[in-house]
Scaffold this motif. Structure first.
Motif, PDB file in Angstrom:
ATOM      1  N   GLU A 101       0.837  -1.208   0.000  1.00 27.62           N
ATOM      2  CA  GLU A 101       0.000   0.000   0.000  1.00 27.62           C
ATOM      3  C   GLU A 101       0.869   1.254   0.000  1.00 27.62           C
ATOM      4  O   GLU A 101       0.598   2.234  -0.692  1.00 27.62           O
ATOM      5  CB  GLU A 101      -0.919   0.007   1.224  1.00 27.62           C
ATOM      6  CG  GLU A 101      -2.069  -0.986   1.120  1.00 27.62           C
ATOM      7  CD  GLU A 101      -3.039  -0.611  -0.001  1.00 27.62           C
ATOM      8  OE1 GLU A 101      -3.509   0.529  -0.028  1.00 27.62           O
ATOM      9  OE2 GLU A 101      -3.285  -1.474  -0.876  1.00 27.62           O
ATOM     10  N   GLN A 102       1.957   1.198   0.804  1.00 27.03           N
ATOM     11  CA  GLN A 102       2.866   2.348   0.877  1.00 27.03           C
ATOM     12  C   GLN A 102       3.502   2.615  -0.477  1.00 27.03           C
ATOM     13  O   GLN A 102       3.602   3.763  -0.911  1.00 27.03           O
ATOM     14  CB  GLN A 102       3.969   2.085   1.889  1.00 27.03           C
ATOM     15  CG  GLN A 102       3.611   2.581   3.285  1.00 27.03           C
ATOM     16  CD  GLN A 102       4.668   2.184   4.289  1.00 27.03           C
ATOM     17  OE1 GLN A 102       5.776   1.796   3.909  1.00 27.03           O
ATOM     18  NE2 GLN A 102       4.346   2.270   5.553  1.00 27.03           N
ATOM     19  N   VAL A 103       3.936   1.535  -1.107  1.00 23.40           N
ATOM     20  CA  VAL A 103       4.543   1.681  -2.424  1.00 23.40           C
ATOM     21  C   VAL A 103       3.545   2.354  -3.366  1.00 23.40           C
ATOM     22  O   VAL A 103       3.870   3.304  -4.081  1.00 23.40           O
ATOM     23  CB  VAL A 103       4.963   0.304  -2.986  1.00 23.40           C
ATOM     24  CG1 VAL A 103       5.346   0.405  -4.456  1.00 23.40           C
ATOM     25  CG2 VAL A 103       6.112  -0.257  -2.183  1.00 23.40           C
ATOM     26  N   LYS A 104       2.298   1.868  -3.282  1.00 23.76           N
ATOM     27  CA  LYS A 104       1.277   2.432  -4.165  1.00 23.76           C
ATOM     28  C   LYS A 104       1.107   3.922  -3.938  1.00 23.76           C
ATOM     29  O   LYS A 104       1.026   4.712  -4.880  1.00 23.76           O
ATOM     30  CB  LYS A 104      -0.059   1.709  -3.936  1.00 23.76           C
ATOM     31  CG  LYS A 104      -0.262   0.653  -4.981  1.00 23.76           C
ATOM     32  CD  LYS A 104      -1.509  -0.176  -4.953  1.00 23.76           C
ATOM     33  CE  LYS A 104      -2.772   0.366  -4.411  1.00 23.76           C
ATOM     34  NZ  LYS A 104      -3.852  -0.656  -4.410  1.00 23.76           N
ATOM     35  N   SER A 105       1.098   4.308  -2.640  1.00 18.66           N
ATOM     36  CA  SER A 105       0.850   5.725  -2.384  1.00 18.66           C
ATOM     37  C   SER A 105       2.063   6.558  -2.800  1.00 18.66           C
ATOM     38  O   SER A 105       1.923   7.675  -3.284  1.00 18.66           O
ATOM     39  CB  SER A 105       0.437   5.959  -0.932  1.00 18.66           C
ATOM     40  OG  SER A 105       1.554   6.234  -0.149  1.00 18.66           O
ATOM     41  N   LEU A 106       3.289   6.008  -2.631  1.00 17.55           N
ATOM     42  CA  LEU A 106       4.474   6.721  -3.101  1.00 17.55           C
ATOM     43  C   LEU A 106       4.425   6.933  -4.601  1.00 17.55           C
ATOM     44  O   LEU A 106       4.873   7.943  -5.130  1.00 17.55           O
ATOM     45  CB  LEU A 106       5.746   5.942  -2.762  1.00 17.55           C
ATOM     46  CG  LEU A 106       6.249   6.072  -1.331  1.00 17.55           C
ATOM     47  CD1 LEU A 106       7.426   5.133  -1.111  1.00 17.55           C
ATOM     48  CD2 LEU A 106       6.667   7.517  -1.053  1.00 17.55           C
ATOM     49  N   PRO A 139       1.372  -0.005  -9.629  1.00 21.06           N
ATOM     50  CA  PRO A 139       2.726   0.032  -9.084  1.00 21.06           C
ATOM     51  C   PRO A 139       3.750  -0.731  -9.926  1.00 21.06           C
ATOM     52  O   PRO A 139       4.856  -0.247 -10.113  1.00 21.06           O
ATOM     53  CB  PRO A 139       2.587  -0.571  -7.702  1.00 21.06           C
ATOM     54  CG  PRO A 139       1.265  -1.213  -7.656  1.00 21.06           C
ATOM     55  CD  PRO A 139       0.415  -0.595  -8.707  1.00 21.06           C
ATOM     56  N   ILE A 140       3.386  -1.885 -10.438  1.00 20.07           N
ATOM     57  CA  ILE A 140       4.403  -2.668 -11.144  1.00 20.07           C
ATOM     58  C   ILE A 140       4.856  -1.944 -12.397  1.00 20.07           C
ATOM     59  O   ILE A 140       6.057  -1.788 -12.654  1.00 20.07           O
ATOM     60  CB  ILE A 140       3.864  -4.070 -11.467  1.00 20.07           C
ATOM     61  CG1 ILE A 140       3.620  -4.772 -10.120  1.00 20.07           C
ATOM     62  CG2 ILE A 140       4.839  -4.868 -12.322  1.00 20.07           C
ATOM     63  CD1 ILE A 140       3.139  -6.167 -10.185  1.00 20.07           C
ATOM     64  N   LYS A 141       3.878  -1.424 -13.131  1.00 19.91           N
ATOM     65  CA  LYS A 141       4.241  -0.680 -14.354  1.00 19.91           C
ATOM     66  C   LYS A 141       5.104   0.516 -14.006  1.00 19.91           C
ATOM     67  O   LYS A 141       6.096   0.812 -14.671  1.00 19.91           O
ATOM     68  CB  LYS A 141       2.977  -0.231 -15.082  1.00 19.91           C
ATOM     69  CG  LYS A 141       2.452  -1.317 -15.976  1.00 19.91           C
ATOM     70  CD  LYS A 141       1.588  -0.742 -17.096  1.00 19.91           C
ATOM     71  CE  LYS A 141       1.007  -1.879 -17.925  1.00 19.91           C
ATOM     72  NZ  LYS A 141      -0.442  -1.797 -18.033  1.00 19.91           N
ATOM     73  N   SER A 142       4.700   1.252 -12.920  1.00 25.31           N
ATOM     74  CA  SER A 142       5.462   2.444 -12.537  1.00 25.31           C
ATOM     75  C   SER A 142       6.898   2.091 -12.185  1.00 25.31           C
ATOM     76  O   SER A 142       7.828   2.789 -12.576  1.00 25.31           O
ATOM     77  CB  SER A 142       4.840   3.108 -11.310  1.00 25.31           C
ATOM     78  OG  SER A 142       3.494   3.322 -11.506  1.00 25.31           O
ATOM     79  N   ILE A 143       7.080   0.996 -11.450  1.00 30.60           N
ATOM     80  CA  ILE A 143       8.448   0.637 -11.048  1.00 30.60           C
ATOM     81  C   ILE A 143       9.261   0.252 -12.262  1.00 30.60           C
ATOM     82  O   ILE A 143      10.418   0.645 -12.410  1.00 30.60           O
ATOM     83  CB  ILE A 143       8.418  -0.483  -9.989  1.00 30.60           C
ATOM     84  CG1 ILE A 143       7.879   0.092  -8.679  1.00 30.60           C
ATOM     85  CG2 ILE A 143       9.813  -1.064  -9.761  1.00 30.60           C
ATOM     86  CD1 ILE A 143       7.676  -0.908  -7.581  1.00 30.60           C
ATOM     87  N   GLU A 144       8.659  -0.498 -13.172  1.00 28.95           N
ATOM     88  CA  GLU A 144       9.374  -0.863 -14.401  1.00 28.95           C
ATOM     89  C   GLU A 144       9.832   0.395 -15.138  1.00 28.95           C
ATOM     90  O   GLU A 144      10.968   0.491 -15.604  1.00 28.95           O
ATOM     91  CB  GLU A 144       8.467  -1.700 -15.318  1.00 28.95           C
ATOM     92  CG  GLU A 144       8.462  -3.166 -14.939  1.00 28.95           C
ATOM     93  CD  GLU A 144       7.368  -3.951 -15.647  1.00 28.95           C
ATOM     94  OE1 GLU A 144       7.301  -5.162 -15.431  1.00 28.95           O
ATOM     95  OE2 GLU A 144       6.577  -3.328 -16.398  1.00 28.95           O
ATOM     96  N   LYS A 145       8.933   1.394 -15.146  1.00 22.25           N
ATOM     97  CA  LYS A 145       9.260   2.648 -15.825  1.00 22.25           C
ATOM     98  C   LYS A 145      10.434   3.340 -15.119  1.00 22.25           C
ATOM     99  O   LYS A 145      11.388   3.793 -15.764  1.00 22.25           O
ATOM    100  CB  LYS A 145       8.020   3.560 -15.830  1.00 22.25           C
ATOM    101  CG  LYS A 145       8.031   4.597 -16.943  1.00 22.25           C
ATOM    102  CD  LYS A 145       6.680   5.314 -17.049  1.00 22.25           C
ATOM    103  CE  LYS A 145       6.880   6.794 -16.839  1.00 22.25           C
ATOM    104  NZ  LYS A 145       5.741   7.469 -16.227  1.00 22.25           N
ATOM    105  N   LEU A 146      10.363   3.359 -13.771  1.00 23.44           N
ATOM    106  CA  LEU A 146      11.436   3.996 -13.002  1.00 23.44           C
ATOM    107  C   LEU A 146      12.788   3.343 -13.276  1.00 23.44           C
ATOM    108  O   LEU A 146      13.808   4.018 -13.424  1.00 23.44           O
ATOM    109  CB  LEU A 146      11.130   3.898 -11.503  1.00 23.44           C
ATOM    110  CG  LEU A 146      10.135   4.907 -10.945  1.00 23.44           C
ATOM    111  CD1 LEU A 146       9.902   4.666  -9.467  1.00 23.44           C
ATOM    112  CD2 LEU A 146      10.656   6.334 -11.161  1.00 23.44           C
TER     113      LEU A 146
END
Ligand code: ATP
Ligand code: MG
Length: 868
Positions: free
Chosen positions: A712-717, A723-730
């Protein structure tokens, strides 16, 4: 007569004398703090002598696997050097528990040796106990008189306490004994020296083969002797020595017990047994040690870093050391002996034949890893010698470090040193060794006082399957000391506390009455007793107490234990029936399960196993517990017996659906009480053994909740984007940025190089550069080397500042080093004083770090003086 026939003849003989024949007990002991390994046949019957337990038969005979490598009976140092002491050997024995005594024991020993095995009477001598005035013990006239009926009196010799009063350890059952020695020398030698002069004189051909012990006493911790409740007989005959005598050999190693192993060793190593006394010792060590190692592993003791496992590791390393040094074997070889050993002994000892492949694998892995260690040790030794070229003696600390961190035997260091024309500082090594002994002595401080018996009580009943709360009375107690301090052990007439065993931890809780409340810190099994560990003794110990087990903790333990059974069944279903339990831990916090399997489990396999377990949880399967099933019937029901475990004739069987196990542990009444099981890791435990750790119940729910919270924290960050797509992008962005930075640094360096070249001053034919830059040290080094290739007679001094710390780097062209005798290492050491630092390097490139940033400029100015 083959060794197999010799063993069978012994057992048949005693069967004909109404003895019950039993299998050997495991070689590795559990639940016995005074002893790690069976060191004689009587070890498994200790409780019968002490009167703690009733034997099922008053006459028993067997062959027992023994190991004498630690404690009171330790023959390790002799093994290989002589021809009749082994680490692991078989002891043939017959027992009487309060039944027959000296007369029959002596008569049957004589009958077996002279009439059945047909050893000539003139070869035999016997000894009897001469008495001991300090212990107030009389001469064993009885034994003397019984022997007189069979053998002439000049062959009955008197022996002192050392040889003729047998004791298992510092405490425990003991008694006078009567040994039988056989003189197998050729006739001409017998004529020269009378055999009786050689008895107990360490002559390799006048040796003790059988010891008849008349167990009458108990040695107590205060060293006094107490009479045992009954008179018993305990005999032990060395099987390998008997084979030597009956096969007409002069060494145990020449019998069919060892020859096949030695032949295989000859084939692998290319050396011949009997050719040279030095290599012969190595042959004997290897043929002996592989037995000790293989049988210990067969009984579940893997080599490890502590306790019994460490003893096994040391034995293996002693063997590999001999193979490496003396037989020049740089590759694993012991494991190749396992199939031969299996052919020799697997028929009688099923623990060997059933696990031969696993045993060989464990040994091979352990050998390889020690050989790698030897390599590392060699590198360490060589680098020490290179860095200290003038040294003649290698200091004791280095030899000790090799021994202590690399497990390098000191004689191996000695040989390697000698090869290089050096010696080792033996005295210094001894000093380090004794320091270490002191350290471990104070760490292993352990003392056990004698029991104080309040009420005689033969059986302490465990009622904890049904009750967590009962009334108890203390029947006996004693004090113990270990490295954690002083404690007391209490024994009750019955107890609800589960004692640590079969992987399950011991219960905690308290005992209480109107006077006091005492915490039970742990519960353990010692031999046949359940002992409760407390910090302080109750003040009114004679009063009854309410004994209460910590219920919440016990429930967590039971959840984990039942989950372990489901896990075992799931693993066999998913991976196959080769999966066998190799060890486990069942605590309130988590469970750990070690099992034989050859490769890492895949993600899918782990998921499938977890799914199978939770399916059973959801199926709400009722516990089917049967507390008294005959052992054979339990096996029929599908339960698996583990090697190295001691099972009684009547066993407890725990069933949850298809899962059937022999188990003494505590369990949930219905699988749904487990709530949920989560596997948290899968790893390698040792060669061929995988390890799973898992959690259940509230622990598992808490864990999942925490995992969910972090998600949940990861999602809010990530502003609640997927979240998975965002992290891949990062990650992709980050990689891009890194590449860009590298490119920028390169370009910057190119510019700098141009500037540096422009700043060259020529001084006395030297091309001098002195400057301070913001580049990092690695780039500076790179630039200096580039310029040295491009410019002749270059002398370059560069100062850098990283994290507020100054560094100086100096480069000098090779031709300048020679023509002007300049040395960058020496110069940098001088200049480093300006920045309050130090450093060094080669004559053509050197660096120094320091503390004083403001000294950099001064240091660079000063550098000109070296070419001025
Ligand atoms: P020794 O004096 O030869 O070491 P022991 O007195 O230690 O023998 P016991 O403890 O009486 O022997 O053990 C009974 C028998 O077991 C011995 O008579 C001998 O035949 C055999 N035995 C003892 N130690 C070993 C060993 N290390 N290897 C092989 N056999 C052994
Ligand atoms: Mg001995």
């Amino acid at each position: 007569m083959t060794s197999k026939d010799i063993r069978k003849t012994f057992l048949d003989f005693f069967e004909s004398k109404q003895h019950t024949i039993v299998p050997s007990a495991p070689i590795v002991l559990k639940d016995d703090p005074t002893l790690m390994f069976s060191n004689s046949g009587m070890t498994q019957f200790k409780d019968f002598f002490l009167g703690y337990k009733e034997p099922k038969s008053f006459r028993i005979a067997d062959t027992q696997k023994c190991l004498r490598v630690s404690g009171k009976h330790n023959d390790l140092d002799d093994v290989g050097k002589d021809t009749y002491h082994h680490t692991m050997f078989e002891m043939l024995g017959n027992w009487s528990f309060g039944d027959y005594f000296k007369k029959e024991a002596i008569a049957w020993a004589w009958e077996l040796l002279t009439q059945v095995y047909k050893i000539p009477k003139e070869w035999i001598y016997v000894t009897i106990f001469e008495g001991d005035s300090i212990e107030n013990l009389n001469k064993d006239v009885e034994a003397y008189n019984f022997w007189k009926e069979h053998i002439t009196e000049d062959r009955i010799l008197l022996g002192n306490k050392k040889d003729n009063f047998w004791e298992m350890g510092d405490t425990g059952p003991c008694g006078p004994c009567s040994e039988i020695h056989v003189d197998i020398r050729p006739l001409n030698e017998k004529e020269k020296i009378d055999g009786k002069k050689l008895v107990n004189q360490d002559h390799p051909q006048v040796i003790e083969v059988w010891n008849l012990v008349f167990m009458e006493y108990l040695r107590k911790a205060d060293k006094t002797l107490e009479k045992l409740p009954k008179q018993n007989v305990d005999t032990g005959m060395g099987f390998e020595r008997l084979c030597m005598i009956l096969q007409g050999k002069t060494s145990n190693y020449d019998t069919d017990v060892f020859m096949p192993l030695i032949a295989k060793l000859e084939q692998i190593s290319g050396y011949k047994y009997g050719a040279n006394s030095n290599t012969d010792v190595a042959f004997r060590v290897l043929a002996d040690h592989v037995r000790a190692i293989a049988f210990s592993i067969a009984d579940g003791q893997l080599p490890s870093n502590s306790g019994a496992g460490y003893v096994i590791r040391r034995i293996l390393r002693r063997a590999v050391g001999y193979a490496f040094r003396i037989l020049n074997m740089k590759e694993p070889l012991l494991y190749q002996l396992v199939p031969i050993l299996n052919t020799q002994m697997g028929e009688y000892f099923l623990e060997l034949s059933k696990q031969a492949e696993h045993i060989a694998l464990v040994i091979k892995e352990e050998e390889s890893s020690f050989l790698r260690t030897i390599d590392q040790g060699l590198v360490r030794m060589n680098s020490f010698i290179e860095n200290n070229p003038t040294i003649k003696t290698i200091p004791g600390e280095i030899i000790f470090e090799l021994y202590d961190t690399y497990g390098f035997p000191s004689d191996l260091s000695r040989i390697i040193a000698e090869e290089k024309g050096l010696s080792i500082d033996e005295e210094g090594f001894e000093v380090e060794m004794s320091k270490q002994k002191e350290r471990s002595k104070s760490a292993g401080k352990f003392r056990t006082y004698d029991w104080v018996v309040l009420h005689e009580d033969l059986q302490e009943e465990f009622v904890g399957y049904d009750y967590l709360d009962t009334q108890v009375k203390v029947t006996r107690y004693r004090k113990i000391e270990n490295k954690e301090g002083e404690f007391y052990q209490l024994v009750f007439q019955l107890t609800p506390f589960y004692a640590q065993s079969g992987g399950q931890v011991g219960d905690t809780g308290y005992i209480m009455n109107d006077n006091e409340k005492i915490d039970i810190l742990n519960t353990k099994k010692e031999n046949n007793l359940i002992v409760h560990i407390v910090k302080e003794l109750p003040k009114y110990i004679e009063f009854p107490f309410q004994a209460v087990v910590d219920q919440a903790r016990r429930e967590s333990i039971s959840q984990n234990h039942s989950a372990t059974h489901l896990l075992h069944a799931a693993l066999r279903k998913v991976l196959g029936n080769h999966v066998e339990q190799k060890g486990s831990y069942v605590g309130p916090d988590y469970l750990r399960f070690d099992f034989s399997h050859f490769s890492k489990m895949t993600e899918e396999e782990i998921e499938q196993v977890e799914f199978e377990i939770n399916k059973k949880v959801m199926e709400r399967i009722l516990l089917n517990e049967n507390r008294s099933v005959p052992f054979a019937k339990a096996l029929d029901m599908g339960a698996m017996a583990l090697f190295g475990e001691k099972y009684g004739d009547i066993v407890r069987v725990i069933k949850f659906g298809d899962s059937v196990e022999l188990c003494g542990g505590t369990h949930v009444k219905n699988t749904q009480e487990i709530i949920i099981c989560k596997i948290i890791s899968e790893s390698s435990s040792s060669a061929g053994v995988r390890r799973i750790e898992a959690i259940t119940g509230k622990t598992a729910l808490d864990f999942l909740k925490q995992e969910f919270n972090s998600y949940e924290q990861v999602k809010s960050l990530l502003k609640n984007e997927e979240p998975i797509k965002s992290i891949e992008k990062l990650i992709t962005e980050n990689e891009e940025l890194k590449k860009q930075i590298e490119q920028l640094v390169k370009e910057k360096a190119k510019n700098e190089k141009f500037l540096w070249k422009n700043s060259i001053k020529e001084i006395n034919g030297v091309q001098y550069i002195g400057l301070i830059t913001e580049l990092n040290n690695a780039t500076v080094k790179d630039l200096i080397f580039q310029l040295k290739n491009e410019i002749e007679n270059l002398f370059i001094v560069v100062g850098t500042k990283t994290d507020n710390k100054p560094t100086l780097s100096i480069g000098i062209s090779d031709d300048l080093v020679k023509s002007k005798n300049l040395n960058a290492g020496a110069i940098v050491r001088e200049l480093a004083k300006e920045i309050q630092g130090g450093g060094g390097g080669q004559p053509s490139f050197a660096t120094a770090g320091g503390k004083n940033l403001y000294g950099l400029e001064h240091a660079i100015d000063k550098s000109i003086q070296y070419i001025d």
